[in-house]
Design an enzyme around this catalytic site. Structure first.
Site, PDB file in Angstrom:
ATOM      1  N   ARG A 140       0.849  -1.188   0.000  1.00 14.56           N
ATOM      2  CA  ARG A 140       0.000   0.000   0.000  1.00 14.56           C
ATOM      3  C   ARG A 140       0.889   1.243   0.000  1.00 14.56           C
ATOM      4  O   ARG A 140       1.978   1.234   0.590  1.00 14.56           O
ATOM      5  CB  ARG A 140      -0.883   0.037   1.258  1.00 14.56           C
ATOM      6  CG  ARG A 140      -2.131  -0.780   1.157  1.00 14.56           C
ATOM      7  CD  ARG A 140      -3.119  -0.162   0.159  1.00 14.56           C
ATOM      8  NE  ARG A 140      -4.322  -0.970   0.022  1.00 14.56           N
ATOM      9  CZ  ARG A 140      -4.485  -1.932  -0.898  1.00 14.56           C
ATOM     10  NH1 ARG A 140      -3.539  -2.228  -1.749  1.00 14.56           N
ATOM     11  NH2 ARG A 140      -5.629  -2.595  -0.977  1.00 14.56           N
ATOM     12  N   HIS A 178      -1.178   1.225  -9.771  1.00 13.03           N
ATOM     13  CA  HIS A 178      -1.917   0.287  -8.894  1.00 13.03           C
ATOM     14  C   HIS A 178      -2.652  -0.765  -9.721  1.00 13.03           C
ATOM     15  O   HIS A 178      -3.870  -0.933  -9.603  1.00 13.03           O
ATOM     16  CB  HIS A 178      -2.891   1.058  -7.983  1.00 13.03           C
ATOM     17  CG  HIS A 178      -3.321   0.250  -6.784  1.00 13.03           C
ATOM     18  ND1 HIS A 178      -3.608   0.821  -5.555  1.00 13.03           N
ATOM     19  CD2 HIS A 178      -3.510  -1.084  -6.613  1.00 13.03           C
ATOM     20  CE1 HIS A 178      -3.975  -0.125  -4.711  1.00 13.03           C
ATOM     21  NE2 HIS A 178      -3.925  -1.298  -5.337  1.00 13.03           N
TER      22      HIS A 178
HETATM   23  P1  NDP Z   1      -2.578 -11.592   4.074  1.00 11.24           P
HETATM   24  O1  NDP Z   1      -3.392 -11.037   5.185  1.00 11.24           O
HETATM   25  O2  NDP Z   1      -2.907 -12.942   3.557  1.00 11.24           O
HETATM   26  O3  NDP Z   1      -1.034 -11.617   4.480  1.00 11.24           O
HETATM   27  C1  NDP Z   1      -0.413 -10.600   5.193  1.00 11.24           C
HETATM   28  C2  NDP Z   1       0.976 -11.058   5.575  1.00 11.24           C
HETATM   29  O4  NDP Z   1       1.681  -9.961   6.182  1.00 11.24           O
HETATM   30  C3  NDP Z   1       0.985 -12.195   6.595  1.00 11.24           C
HETATM   31  O5  NDP Z   1       1.991 -13.121   6.301  1.00 11.24           O
HETATM   32  C4  NDP Z   1       1.302 -11.471   7.910  1.00 11.24           C
HETATM   33  O6  NDP Z   1       1.990 -12.274   8.859  1.00 11.24           O
HETATM   34  C5  NDP Z   1       2.224 -10.381   7.421  1.00 11.24           C
HETATM   35  N1  NDP Z   1       2.253  -9.249   8.360  1.00 11.24           N
HETATM   36  C6  NDP Z   1       1.246  -8.409   8.690  1.00 11.24           C
HETATM   37  N2  NDP Z   1       1.649  -7.508   9.595  1.00 11.24           N
HETATM   38  C7  NDP Z   1       2.951  -7.773   9.841  1.00 11.24           C
HETATM   39  C8  NDP Z   1       3.927  -7.201  10.680  1.00 11.24           C
HETATM   40  N3  NDP Z   1       3.651  -6.147  11.467  1.00 11.24           N
HETATM   41  N4  NDP Z   1       5.163  -7.731  10.695  1.00 11.24           N
HETATM   42  C9  NDP Z   1       5.455  -8.811   9.915  1.00 11.24           C
HETATM   43  N5  NDP Z   1       4.582  -9.410   9.090  1.00 11.24           N
HETATM   44  C10 NDP Z   1       3.334  -8.888   9.057  1.00 11.24           C
HETATM   45  O7  NDP Z   1      -2.656 -10.506   2.896  1.00 11.24           O
HETATM   46  P2  NDP Z   1      -2.563 -10.763   1.317  1.00 11.24           P
HETATM   47  O8  NDP Z   1      -1.361 -11.564   1.021  1.00 11.24           O
HETATM   48  O9  NDP Z   1      -3.868 -11.250   0.810  1.00 11.24           O
HETATM   49  O10 NDP Z   1      -2.374  -9.254   0.794  1.00 11.24           O
HETATM   50  C11 NDP Z   1      -1.318  -8.456   1.240  1.00 11.24           C
HETATM   51  C12 NDP Z   1      -1.482  -7.023   0.782  1.00 11.24           C
HETATM   52  O11 NDP Z   1      -1.173  -6.885  -0.602  1.00 11.24           O
HETATM   53  C13 NDP Z   1      -2.874  -6.430   0.882  1.00 11.24           C
HETATM   54  O12 NDP Z   1      -3.202  -6.074   2.204  1.00 11.24           O
HETATM   55  C14 NDP Z   1      -2.781  -5.231  -0.039  1.00 11.24           C
HETATM   56  O13 NDP Z   1      -2.326  -4.106   0.690  1.00 11.24           O
HETATM   57  C15 NDP Z   1      -1.716  -5.651  -1.057  1.00 11.24           C
HETATM   58  N6  NDP Z   1      -2.299  -5.851  -2.397  1.00 11.24           N
HETATM   59  C16 NDP Z   1      -1.896  -5.031  -3.427  1.00 11.24           C
HETATM   60  C17 NDP Z   1      -2.385  -5.209  -4.691  1.00 11.24           C
HETATM   61  C18 NDP Z   1      -1.901  -4.373  -5.822  1.00 11.24           C
HETATM   62  O14 NDP Z   1      -2.470  -4.443  -6.916  1.00 11.24           O
HETATM   63  N7  NDP Z   1      -0.857  -3.595  -5.653  1.00 11.24           N
HETATM   64  C19 NDP Z   1      -3.381  -6.253  -5.000  1.00 11.24           C
HETATM   65  C20 NDP Z   1      -3.731  -7.065  -3.853  1.00 11.24           C
HETATM   66  C21 NDP Z   1      -3.208  -6.851  -2.614  1.00 11.24           C
HETATM   67  P3  NDP Z   1       1.279 -13.565   9.547  1.00 11.24           P
HETATM   68  O15 NDP Z   1       0.995 -14.524   8.412  1.00 11.24           O
HETATM   69  O16 NDP Z   1       2.296 -14.095  10.458  1.00 11.24           O
HETATM   70  O17 NDP Z   1       0.028 -13.062  10.195  1.00 11.24           O
HETATM   71  C1  OXD Z   2      -6.254  -5.093  -3.455  1.00  8.22           C
HETATM   72  C2  OXD Z   2      -5.674  -4.170  -4.431  1.00  8.22           C
HETATM   73  O1  OXD Z   2      -6.114  -4.887  -2.250  1.00  8.22           O
HETATM   74  O2  OXD Z   2      -6.022  -4.278  -5.638  1.00  8.22           O
HETATM   75  O3  OXD Z   2      -6.871  -6.089  -3.887  1.00  8.22           O
HETATM   76  O4  OXD Z   2      -4.841  -3.351  -4.060  1.00  8.22           O
END
Ligand code: NDP
Ligand code: OXD
Length: 308
Positions: free
Chosen positions: A223, A271
């Site tokens: 993000r 994005h």
């Molecule tokens: P998930 O919730 O499945 O995974 C999040 C991961 O981040 C987990 O492994 C979690 O650890 C880790 N995490 C969260 N907080 C911390 C922290 N403080 N320290 C260390 N590790 C942390 O999310 P997704 O994989 O589904 O998506 C991730 C992000 O990708 C979304 O939130 C979004 O912002 C971004 N995104 C961007 C897109 C784009 O087009 N640019 C499209 C889709 C998503 P744990 O597993 O141990 O809880």
């Molecule tokens: C999502 C994105 O969060 O597109 O799915 O950023």
């Protein structure tokens, strides 16, 4: 079930057509033309309206159109209202494509060669095998785990960092703040796939960049608010970082004249790293609605304490 969709209207119409075919009993309305707001059970939103509960007083579930769930004002939502992020194979595949493309581009020095092309310079630089490129993924959730798989297969030396430990074949796992430094020190190509939370806002900053090997590069697909823009520019200008692939910024769109637009070491996309695909998202939605109706836990429910 009475559902309202508030996001990009053309894609909303695709959701509407698909649901009409596959679940004709569902009433699916596109924002802002809502006839019976007090009857609405579910809202699917990218940018929600202000005061969601005033618009839809009997809301039972709030779905995010995307994987991110940082757009909601949780203080205004009843604690009992489930908030659900999007987990669907089309969104995951898009991210796998984008990150694989970015890592290969960085590994093969493409930002530098594109600059040379513009300057009509024919000059080769030493290359190294993938096994000597250390890739680090911040966030090993649905998307982080998925992007690591092809990178392992391509032979990159892969690691991941997350809040809790993971066990993924071919991937070194680093856990929490205590292991962040060691993870960064071995990341030649750093990928941010974290959710935006109080703990991760501003995490891509000078202090973090200084812990990477000199000349490392960044793929920022989390993000916009993870990244401190001026810190990235300083790291690129000093040579601490050599290149960055940036898909998300704060604000979006990036203002005209911002230095990212013209910076020779930055590849910028608006994005689009990945997008929810209506065909597969509708399946995921229907699956979750069935679970909800059976009183089962839905896939992707946000833990409000953690913020994702
Ligand atoms: P998930 O919730 O499945 O995974 C999040 C991961 O981040 C987990 O492994 C979690 O650890 C880790 N995490 C969260 N907080 C911390 C922290 N403080 N320290 C260390 N590790 C942390 O999310 P997704 O994989 O589904 O998506 C991730 C992000 O990708 C979304 O939130 C979004 O912002 C971004 N995104 C961007 C897109 C784009 O087009 N640019 C499209 C889709 C998503 P744990 O597993 O141990 O809880
Ligand atoms: C999502 C994105 O969060 O597109 O799915 O950023």
């Amino acid at each position: 079930m009475n559902i309202v969709y508030k996001s990009e209207p053309e894609r909303g119409r695709r959701w509407q057509r698909l649901l009409a075919e596959q679940a004709p009993d569902i009433r699916f309305q596109l924002w802002p033309d809502i006839v019976d707001p007090e009857q609405v059970d579910c809202l699917i939103a990218w940018q929600p309206p202000d005061n969601i509960m005033q618009h839809f007083p009997n809301l039972k579930v709030l779905f995010s159109v995307g994987a991110g769930v940082d757009q909601f004002d949780y203080a205004s939502l009843p604690a009992s209202l489930p908030v659900v992020r999007m987990i669907e194979p089309g969104l995951t595949r898009g991210m796998v494509e984008y990150v694989t493309f970015a890592v290969l581009g960085l590994h093969r020095n493409m930002p530098r060669y594109l600059q040379q092309q513009r300057q009509q310079v024919w000059l080769e630089h030493p290359g190294r095998p993938a096994s000597r490129s250390r890739v680090g993924v911040m966030g090993m959730g649905t998307l982080g785990e998925a992007v690591l798989q092809p990178l392992v297969q391509l032979g990159f030396d892969c690691a991941g960092w997350s809040r809790t430990g993971k066990n993924l074949a071919g991937v070194k796992s680093f856990v929490g703040q205590g292991e962040l430094g060691n993870f960064l020190a071995r990341s030649d190509i750093l990928i941010c796939l974290l959710p935006l939370t109080a703990a991760t806002e501003g995490i891509l900053n000078a202090e973090l960049f200084n812990q990477l090997p000199q000349g490392a590069s960044l793929v920022q697909v989390g993000r916009g608010k993870h990244l401190q823009h001026d810190h990235l520019l300083a790291a690129l200008d000093s040579g601490q970082l050599s290149a960055a692939v940036i898909d998300v910024t704060s604000p979006e769109p990036l203002p005209v004249g911002h230095r990212f637009w013209q910076h020779p070491a930055i590849w910028l996309t608006p994005h689009i790293a990945s997008q929810t695909q209506p065909e597969s998202a509708v399946q995921a939605l229907l699956d979750n609605l069935r679970r909800f109706e059976r009183g089962e836990t839905m896939t992707g429910v946000v833990d409000r304490e953690r913020g994702y």
